[in-house]
Design a protein around this motif. Structure first.
Motif, short mmCIF file in Angstrom:
data_model
loop_
_atom_site.label_atom_id
_atom_site.label_comp_id
_atom_site.label_asym_id
_atom_site.label_seq_id
_atom_site.Cartn_x
_atom_site.Cartn_y
_atom_site.Cartn_z
N SER A 56 0.86 -1.17 0.00
CA SER A 56 0.00 0.00 0.00
C SER A 56 0.90 1.23 0.00
CB SER A 56 -0.88 0.02 1.26
OG SER A 56 -1.52 1.27 1.41
N ILE A 57 0.61 2.15 -0.91
CA ILE A 57 1.33 3.42 -0.93
C ILE A 57 0.29 4.49 -0.64
CG2 ILE A 57 2.82 4.99 -2.20
CD1 ILE A 57 2.32 1.50 -3.51
N GLN A 58 0.50 5.21 0.45
CA GLN A 58 -0.43 6.26 0.84
C GLN A 58 0.22 7.62 0.62
OE1 GLN A 58 -1.83 5.45 4.83
NE2 GLN A 58 -3.24 3.92 4.06
N TYR A 59 -0.39 8.38 -0.28
CA TYR A 59 0.08 9.73 -0.59
C TYR A 59 -0.84 10.71 0.11
CZ TYR A 59 2.42 7.34 -4.50
OH TYR A 59 3.19 6.50 -5.28
N ARG A 60 -0.28 11.58 0.93
CA ARG A 60 -1.09 12.61 1.61
C ARG A 60 -1.14 13.86 0.75
NH1 ARG A 60 -1.73 12.86 7.76
NH2 ARG A 60 -1.74 10.67 8.29
N SER A 61 -2.33 14.16 0.27
CA SER A 61 -2.50 15.33 -0.58
C SER A 61 -2.59 16.59 0.27
CB SER A 61 -3.74 15.20 -1.45
OG SER A 61 -4.91 15.28 -0.66
N TYR A 62 -2.23 17.71 -0.34
CA TYR A 62 -2.37 18.99 0.35
C TYR A 62 -3.83 19.38 0.49
CZ TYR A 62 2.65 19.67 -0.07
OH TYR A 62 4.01 19.54 0.04
N SER A 63 -4.66 18.96 -0.47
CA SER A 63 -6.08 19.35 -0.46
C SER A 63 -6.82 18.54 -1.51
CB SER A 63 -6.22 20.84 -0.81
OG SER A 63 -5.76 21.07 -2.14
N ARG A 64 -8.14 18.63 -1.50
CA ARG A 64 -8.96 18.01 -2.53
C ARG A 64 -8.58 18.56 -3.90
NH1 ARG A 64 -11.81 13.66 -3.37
NH2 ARG A 64 -10.66 13.69 -5.28
N GLU A 65 -8.36 19.87 -3.95
CA GLU A 65 -8.00 20.52 -5.20
C GLU A 65 -6.66 20.00 -5.74
OE1 GLU A 65 -10.98 22.58 -3.04
OE2 GLU A 65 -8.92 22.20 -2.39
N ALA A 66 -5.71 19.77 -4.85
CA ALA A 66 -4.41 19.25 -5.26
C ALA A 66 -4.55 17.83 -5.82
CB ALA A 66 -3.42 19.28 -4.09
N LEU A 67 -5.37 17.02 -5.17
CA LEU A 67 -5.57 15.66 -5.66
C LEU A 67 -6.28 15.68 -7.02
CD1 LEU A 67 -5.30 12.63 -5.30
CD2 LEU A 67 -7.41 12.68 -3.93
N ASP A 68 -7.28 16.52 -7.17
CA ASP A 68 -7.97 16.64 -8.46
C ASP A 68 -7.01 17.10 -9.55
OD1 ASP A 68 -10.35 15.75 -7.37
OD2 ASP A 68 -11.17 17.77 -7.10
N ALA A 69 -6.12 18.02 -9.21
CA ALA A 69 -5.12 18.48 -10.18
C ALA A 69 -4.17 17.33 -10.56
CB ALA A 69 -4.32 19.66 -9.62
N TYR A 70 -3.82 16.50 -9.60
CA TYR A 70 -2.99 15.33 -9.89
C TYR A 70 -3.69 14.42 -10.90
CZ TYR A 70 -0.73 10.82 -9.43
OH TYR A 70 -0.10 9.64 -9.71
N TYR A 71 -4.97 14.16 -10.66
CA TYR A 71 -5.73 13.32 -11.60
C TYR A 71 -5.73 13.92 -13.01
CZ TYR A 71 -7.81 10.73 -7.64
OH TYR A 71 -8.03 9.97 -6.52
N ARG A 72 -5.95 15.22 -13.11
CA ARG A 72 -6.04 15.90 -14.41
C ARG A 72 -4.68 15.97 -15.12
NH1 ARG A 72 -8.68 19.70 -11.49
NH2 ARG A 72 -6.90 21.09 -11.67
N GLU A 73 -3.64 16.29 -14.36
CA GLU A 73 -2.37 16.66 -14.96
C GLU A 73 -1.30 15.56 -14.98
OE1 GLU A 73 -1.28 20.08 -12.66
OE2 GLU A 73 -3.15 21.13 -13.14
N ASP A 74 -1.37 14.60 -14.06
CA ASP A 74 -0.24 13.69 -13.88
C ASP A 74 -0.57 12.20 -13.84
OD1 ASP A 74 1.68 15.94 -13.25
OD2 ASP A 74 0.28 16.17 -11.58
N ALA A 75 -1.73 11.84 -13.36
CA ALA A 75 -2.02 10.43 -13.04
C ALA A 75 -1.87 9.51 -14.24
CB ALA A 75 -3.42 10.31 -12.42
N ASP A 76 -2.47 9.84 -15.35
CA ASP A 76 -2.41 8.94 -16.51
C ASP A 76 -0.98 8.69 -16.96
OD1 ASP A 76 -5.13 8.53 -16.63
OD2 ASP A 76 -5.47 10.11 -18.10
N ARG A 77 -0.20 9.73 -17.06
CA ARG A 77 1.20 9.60 -17.50
C ARG A 77 1.99 8.71 -16.55
NH1 ARG A 77 5.19 12.53 -15.43
NH2 ARG A 77 3.74 14.11 -14.69
N LEU A 78 1.85 8.93 -15.25
CA LEU A 78 2.62 8.16 -14.28
C LEU A 78 2.14 6.71 -14.20
CD1 LEU A 78 3.05 10.93 -11.58
CD2 LEU A 78 4.83 9.97 -13.07
N ARG A 79 0.84 6.49 -14.35
CA ARG A 79 0.32 5.12 -14.35
C ARG A 79 0.84 4.35 -15.56
NH1 ARG A 79 -5.96 6.44 -12.86
NH2 ARG A 79 -5.56 7.15 -10.74
N GLN A 80 0.91 5.01 -16.70
CA GLN A 80 1.36 4.35 -17.93
C GLN A 80 2.79 3.84 -17.80
OE1 GLN A 80 -0.50 3.41 -20.52
NE2 GLN A 80 -2.17 4.22 -19.29
N GLU A 81 3.63 4.57 -17.09
CA GLU A 81 5.02 4.13 -16.92
C GLU A 81 5.07 2.78 -16.20
OE1 GLU A 81 7.38 7.21 -15.13
OE2 GLU A 81 6.71 8.68 -16.61
N GLY A 82 4.25 2.62 -15.17
CA GLY A 82 4.19 1.36 -14.45
C GLY A 82 3.63 0.24 -15.30
#
Length: 108
Positions: A56-82
């Motif tokens: 389990s990897i638990q990432y503590r977000s700064y806020s709901r907005e920060a997590l939503d920004a991660y989903y929009r801007e970074d999640a797909d790219r980083l998941r694809q690498e794995g």
């Protein structure tokens, strides 16, 4: 605060390579997005019927907005690498946890 939890079962044949990649590449890249304040990598201490090892990897977000920004801007790219490296060797699922309260032991 919201915790973005990723639970991953990794096949024993790819375990060592995956764990090295997680510690030295993936987790630092996720934290490098600036959307999380810290990450905790834990091994799940149960034997899985499917075999392999679970983490389990638990990432503590700064806020709901920060997590939503991660989903929009970074999640797909980083998941694809794995997926490129370990597609048929890992199974992952993601959950969000809302911290309600935290408690600490107080010594007298």
């Amino acid at each position: 605060m919201i915790i973005y939890n990723v639970t991953i079962n990794i096949d024993d044949t790819a375990h060592d390579q995956w764990l090295d990649w997680m510690k030295n590449e993936h987790i630092p890249q996720v934290l490098g997005t600036g959307k999380f304040e810290k990450a905790t990598l834990s091994q799940v201490l149960v034997e899985e019927d499917m075999g392999g090892q679970t983490y389990s990897i638990q990432y503590r977000s700064y806020s709901r907005e920060a997590l939503d920004a991660y989903y929009r801007e970074d999640a797909d790219r980083l998941r694809q690498e794995g997926l490129k490296k370990f597609a048929d060797k890992m199974l992952a699922f993601r959950t969000e946890l809302q911290i309600i309260d935290e408690y600490n032991v107080k010594f007298k």
